[in-house]
Design a protein around this motif. Sequence first.
Motif, PDB file in Angstrom:
ATOM      1  N   GLY A 256       0.814  -1.146   0.099  1.00  0.00           N
ATOM      2  CA  GLY A 256      -0.070  -0.104   0.159  1.00  0.00           C
ATOM      3  C   GLY A 256       0.821   1.368  -0.103  1.00  0.00           C
ATOM      4  N   VAL A 257       0.725   2.183   0.907  1.00  0.00           N
ATOM      5  CA  VAL A 257       1.430   3.416   0.917  1.00  0.00           C
ATOM      6  C   VAL A 257       1.460   3.872   2.233  1.00  0.00           C
ATOM      7  CG1 VAL A 257      -0.838   4.924   0.710  1.00  0.00           C
ATOM      8  CG2 VAL A 257       1.285   5.550  -0.281  1.00  0.00           C
ATOM      9  N   VAL A 258       2.714   4.341   2.624  1.00  0.00           N
ATOM     10  CA  VAL A 258       3.003   5.080   3.745  1.00  0.00           C
ATOM     11  C   VAL A 258       3.221   6.508   3.205  1.00  0.00           C
ATOM     12  CG1 VAL A 258       4.695   5.723   5.526  1.00  0.00           C
ATOM     13  CG2 VAL A 258       4.155   3.313   4.918  1.00  0.00           C
ATOM     14  N   ILE A 259       2.513   7.510   3.882  1.00  0.00           N
ATOM     15  CA  ILE A 259       2.325   9.072   3.697  1.00  0.00           C
ATOM     16  C   ILE A 259       3.105   9.800   4.917  1.00  0.00           C
ATOM     17  CG2 ILE A 259       1.187  11.117   3.331  1.00  0.00           C
ATOM     18  CD1 ILE A 259       1.206   9.218   0.641  1.00  0.00           C
ATOM     19  N   SER A 260       4.072  10.487   4.598  1.00  0.00           N
ATOM     20  CA  SER A 260       4.895  11.211   5.717  1.00  0.00           C
ATOM     21  C   SER A 260       3.742  12.578   5.880  1.00  0.00           C
ATOM     22  CB  SER A 260       6.021  11.577   5.183  1.00  0.00           C
ATOM     23  OG  SER A 260       6.559  12.544   5.936  1.00  0.00           O
ATOM     24  N   GLU A 261       3.528  12.773   7.062  1.00  0.00           N
ATOM     25  CA  GLU A 261       2.662  13.898   7.517  1.00  0.00           C
ATOM     26  C   GLU A 261       3.595  14.956   8.491  1.00  0.00           C
ATOM     27  OE1 GLU A 261      -2.045  13.592   7.170  1.00  0.00           O
ATOM     28  OE2 GLU A 261      -1.202  12.720   8.907  1.00  0.00           O
ATOM     29  N   SER A 262       4.963  14.610   8.293  1.00  0.00           N
ATOM     30  CA  SER A 262       5.776  15.584   9.114  1.00  0.00           C
ATOM     31  C   SER A 262       5.764  16.825   8.548  1.00  0.00           C
ATOM     32  CB  SER A 262       7.007  14.755   9.200  1.00  0.00           C
ATOM     33  OG  SER A 262       7.136  13.512   9.821  1.00  0.00           O
ATOM     34  N   PRO A 263       6.112  17.793   9.520  1.00  0.00           N
ATOM     35  CA  PRO A 263       6.553  19.170   8.889  1.00  0.00           C
ATOM     36  C   PRO A 263       7.324  19.079   7.748  1.00  0.00           C
ATOM     37  CG  PRO A 263       6.492  19.378  11.268  1.00  0.00           C
ATOM     38  CD  PRO A 263       6.627  17.683  10.984  1.00  0.00           C
ATOM     39  N   ASN A 264       8.620  18.310   7.901  1.00  0.00           N
ATOM     40  CA  ASN A 264       9.400  18.212   6.630  1.00  0.00           C
ATOM     41  C   ASN A 264       9.062  17.003   5.788  1.00  0.00           C
ATOM     42  OD1 ASN A 264      10.119  16.111   8.352  1.00  0.00           O
ATOM     43  ND2 ASN A 264      12.257  16.260   7.995  1.00  0.00           N
ATOM     44  N   ILE A 265       7.942  17.084   5.024  1.00  0.00           N
ATOM     45  CA  ILE A 265       7.459  15.905   4.606  1.00  0.00           C
ATOM     46  C   ILE A 265       8.121  14.960   3.513  1.00  0.00           C
ATOM     47  CG2 ILE A 265       4.878  16.649   4.434  1.00  0.00           C
ATOM     48  CD1 ILE A 265       5.183  17.761   1.846  1.00  0.00           C
ATOM     49  N   GLU A 266       8.883  15.707   2.827  1.00  0.00           N
ATOM     50  CA  GLU A 266       9.791  14.773   1.998  1.00  0.00           C
ATOM     51  C   GLU A 266      10.898  14.270   2.585  1.00  0.00           C
ATOM     52  OE1 GLU A 266      10.687  18.778  -0.156  1.00  0.00           O
ATOM     53  OE2 GLU A 266       9.379  17.750   1.204  1.00  0.00           O
ATOM     54  N   GLY A 267      11.518  15.280   3.541  1.00  0.00           N
ATOM     55  CA  GLY A 267      12.645  14.481   4.387  1.00  0.00           C
ATOM     56  C   GLY A 267      12.224  13.220   5.201  1.00  0.00           C
ATOM     57  N   ASP A 268      11.371  13.326   5.730  1.00  0.00           N
ATOM     58  CA  ASP A 268      10.941  12.093   6.615  1.00  0.00           C
ATOM     59  C   ASP A 268      10.287  10.879   5.804  1.00  0.00           C
ATOM     60  OD1 ASP A 268      11.816  12.844   9.005  1.00  0.00           O
ATOM     61  OD2 ASP A 268       9.771  13.199   9.876  1.00  0.00           O
ATOM     62  N   ALA A 269       9.875  11.106   4.565  1.00  0.00           N
ATOM     63  CA  ALA A 269       9.473  10.191   3.755  1.00  0.00           C
ATOM     64  C   ALA A 269      10.592   9.425   3.044  1.00  0.00           C
ATOM     65  CB  ALA A 269       8.525  10.793   2.354  1.00  0.00           C
ATOM     66  N   VAL A 270      11.432  10.390   2.665  1.00  0.00           N
ATOM     67  CA  VAL A 270      12.836   9.562   2.046  1.00  0.00           C
ATOM     68  C   VAL A 270      13.507   8.769   3.231  1.00  0.00           C
ATOM     69  CG1 VAL A 270      15.248  10.156   1.244  1.00  0.00           C
ATOM     70  CG2 VAL A 270      13.231  11.365   0.398  1.00  0.00           C
ATOM     71  N   LEU A 271      13.630   9.329   4.420  1.00  0.00           N
ATOM     72  CA  LEU A 271      14.137   8.666   5.383  1.00  0.00           C
ATOM     73  C   LEU A 271      13.444   7.166   5.726  1.00  0.00           C
ATOM     74  CD1 LEU A 271      16.263   8.962   8.021  1.00  0.00           C
ATOM     75  CD2 LEU A 271      14.227   9.870   9.198  1.00  0.00           C
ATOM     76  N   MET A 272      12.083   7.119   5.558  1.00  0.00           N
ATOM     77  CA  MET A 272      11.468   5.916   5.835  1.00  0.00           C
ATOM     78  C   MET A 272      11.800   4.999   4.694  1.00  0.00           C
ATOM     79  SD  MET A 272       8.076   7.096   7.868  1.00  0.00           S
ATOM     80  CE  MET A 272       7.485   8.274   6.759  1.00  0.00           C
ATOM     81  N   LYS A 273      11.712   5.576   3.517  1.00  0.00           N
ATOM     82  CA  LYS A 273      11.805   4.598   2.348  1.00  0.00           C
ATOM     83  C   LYS A 273      13.353   3.925   2.454  1.00  0.00           C
ATOM     84  CE  LYS A 273      11.114   4.108  -2.367  1.00  0.00           C
ATOM     85  NZ  LYS A 273      12.253   3.880  -2.946  1.00  0.00           N
ATOM     86  N   LYS A 274      14.194   4.788   2.743  1.00  0.00           N
ATOM     87  CA  LYS A 274      15.699   4.044   2.699  1.00  0.00           C
ATOM     88  C   LYS A 274      15.907   3.242   3.961  1.00  0.00           C
ATOM     89  CE  LYS A 274      18.412   7.922   0.785  1.00  0.00           C
ATOM     90  NZ  LYS A 274      19.241   9.175   0.900  1.00  0.00           N
ATOM     91  N   LYS A 275      15.096   3.500   4.977  1.00  0.00           N
ATOM     92  CA  LYS A 275      15.378   2.580   6.340  1.00  0.00           C
ATOM     93  C   LYS A 275      14.537   1.245   6.144  1.00  0.00           C
ATOM     94  CE  LYS A 275      17.162   3.587   9.620  1.00  0.00           C
ATOM     95  NZ  LYS A 275      18.324   2.849   9.975  1.00  0.00           N
ATOM     96  N   TYR A 276      13.287   1.283   5.375  1.00  0.00           N
ATOM     97  CA  TYR A 276      12.503   0.396   5.167  1.00  0.00           C
ATOM     98  C   TYR A 276      13.467  -0.613   4.437  1.00  0.00           C
ATOM     99  CZ  TYR A 276       8.542  -2.584   3.551  1.00  0.00           C
ATOM    100  OH  TYR A 276       7.699  -3.578   3.150  1.00  0.00           O
ATOM    101  N   GLU A 277      13.975  -0.256   3.227  1.00  0.00           N
ATOM    102  CA  GLU A 277      14.697  -0.795   2.201  1.00  0.00           C
ATOM    103  C   GLU A 277      15.895  -1.586   2.886  1.00  0.00           C
ATOM    104  OE1 GLU A 277      15.174   1.948  -0.990  1.00  0.00           O
ATOM    105  OE2 GLU A 277      13.069   1.617  -1.703  1.00  0.00           O
ATOM    106  N   GLU A 278      16.272  -1.109   3.784  1.00  0.00           N
ATOM    107  CA  GLU A 278      17.632  -1.824   4.511  1.00  0.00           C
ATOM    108  C   GLU A 278      17.347  -2.785   5.529  1.00  0.00           C
ATOM    109  OE1 GLU A 278      19.267   1.517   6.699  1.00  0.00           O
ATOM    110  OE2 GLU A 278      20.077   2.652   4.982  1.00  0.00           O
ATOM    111  N   ILE A 279      15.782  -2.909   5.997  1.00  0.00           N
ATOM    112  CA  ILE A 279      15.448  -4.048   6.905  1.00  0.00           C
ATOM    113  C   ILE A 279      15.650  -5.423   6.267  1.00  0.00           C
ATOM    114  CG2 ILE A 279      13.590  -4.631   8.225  1.00  0.00           C
ATOM    115  CD1 ILE A 279      12.782  -1.668   8.382  1.00  0.00           C
ATOM    116  N   LYS A 280      16.123  -6.402   6.972  1.00  0.00           N
ATOM    117  CA  LYS A 280      16.207  -7.635   6.595  1.00  0.00           C
ATOM    118  C   LYS A 280      14.881  -8.401   7.464  1.00  0.00           C
ATOM    119  CE  LYS A 280      19.895  -7.497   3.693  1.00  0.00           C
ATOM    120  NZ  LYS A 280      19.710  -6.009   3.419  1.00  0.00           N
ATOM    121  N   VAL A 281      14.270  -8.998   6.713  1.00  0.00           N
ATOM    122  CA  VAL A 281      13.371  -9.869   7.618  1.00  0.00           C
ATOM    123  C   VAL A 281      13.542 -11.403   7.515  1.00  0.00           C
ATOM    124  CG1 VAL A 281      10.748 -10.601   7.792  1.00  0.00           C
ATOM    125  CG2 VAL A 281      11.344  -8.252   7.535  1.00  0.00           C
TER     126      VAL A 281
END
Length: 281
Positions: A256-281
């Motif tokens: 689905g979709v994760v929408i960043s609603e932080s004041p720095n909308i794209e900063g946190d969206a990029v941060l989350m996407k990069k972090k998510y891609e690094e996670i190994k399950v």
Amino acid sequence: MFKVDRLRFGTAGIPISTPKRSTIDGITQVRNLGLDAMELEFVRGVNMKAELAKKIKYAAKKNDILLTAHAPYYINLNASEKAKVEASKSRIVQSAERLYQAGGWSVVFHAGYYLKQPKESVYQRILEALKDVQMKLMDKGVKVWIRPELTGKPTQFGDLEEIVKLSEELEMVLPTIDFAHAHARNRGKCNSTEEWREMLALMEDRLGREALDNMHIHISGIEYTDKGEKRHLNLQESDMNWEDLLKVLKEFRVKGVVISESPNIEGDAVLMKKKYEEIKV
């Protein structure tokens, strides 16, 4: 509704860094940032014309950007005045219609307030209103998810149980899970791996795998008091255990979709996407 291929990340509205403040330029900027979703903000009203929606659809498709929308804030399906309820229903219908014309997928809204009334009777009124919204959209051939949001204050309708129950009863309805709101509404709870697992397991149990394959999620930092949500914060300036949350989303194979609603909308969206891609399950 079309199927979403993965968990995508995007911004609540046009990225702040967009040189020209237009929706189409915003879509291009989202792509330039390496993101793959964007929420159209109809929060002050649905001012987008149908012709522009068609151009936005083309731009989003070309850039592989999944579009969602946030319906106007002026919605209360439990208002005491019938005219206000009808206007609220119209705002959801208009938002869904315009999003559909723009090739979008899911429209989120705050359903209403309890106004010191019994929760059960408020639920019934909101259910009846959404039945009407669903019927109108079906008649128009509009196919998008309509999403009551998990809200940030105990005075607002929209705890997890209520929005899951609505989703059980209505074909076009699934929840929007705002994890920051859950954290604020519950005065600092809903911030651990165990609690998030419980939330997602409840959704899967009650609504089936479809719910986790089509999640509309909001994440940000949040400041809260005993009355719930006060204001949104950037992730790293808040007490949200957002990295653990991303791990749980990956563990449950959420799409689905994760929408960043932080004041720095794209900063946190990029941060989350990069972090998510690094996670190994």
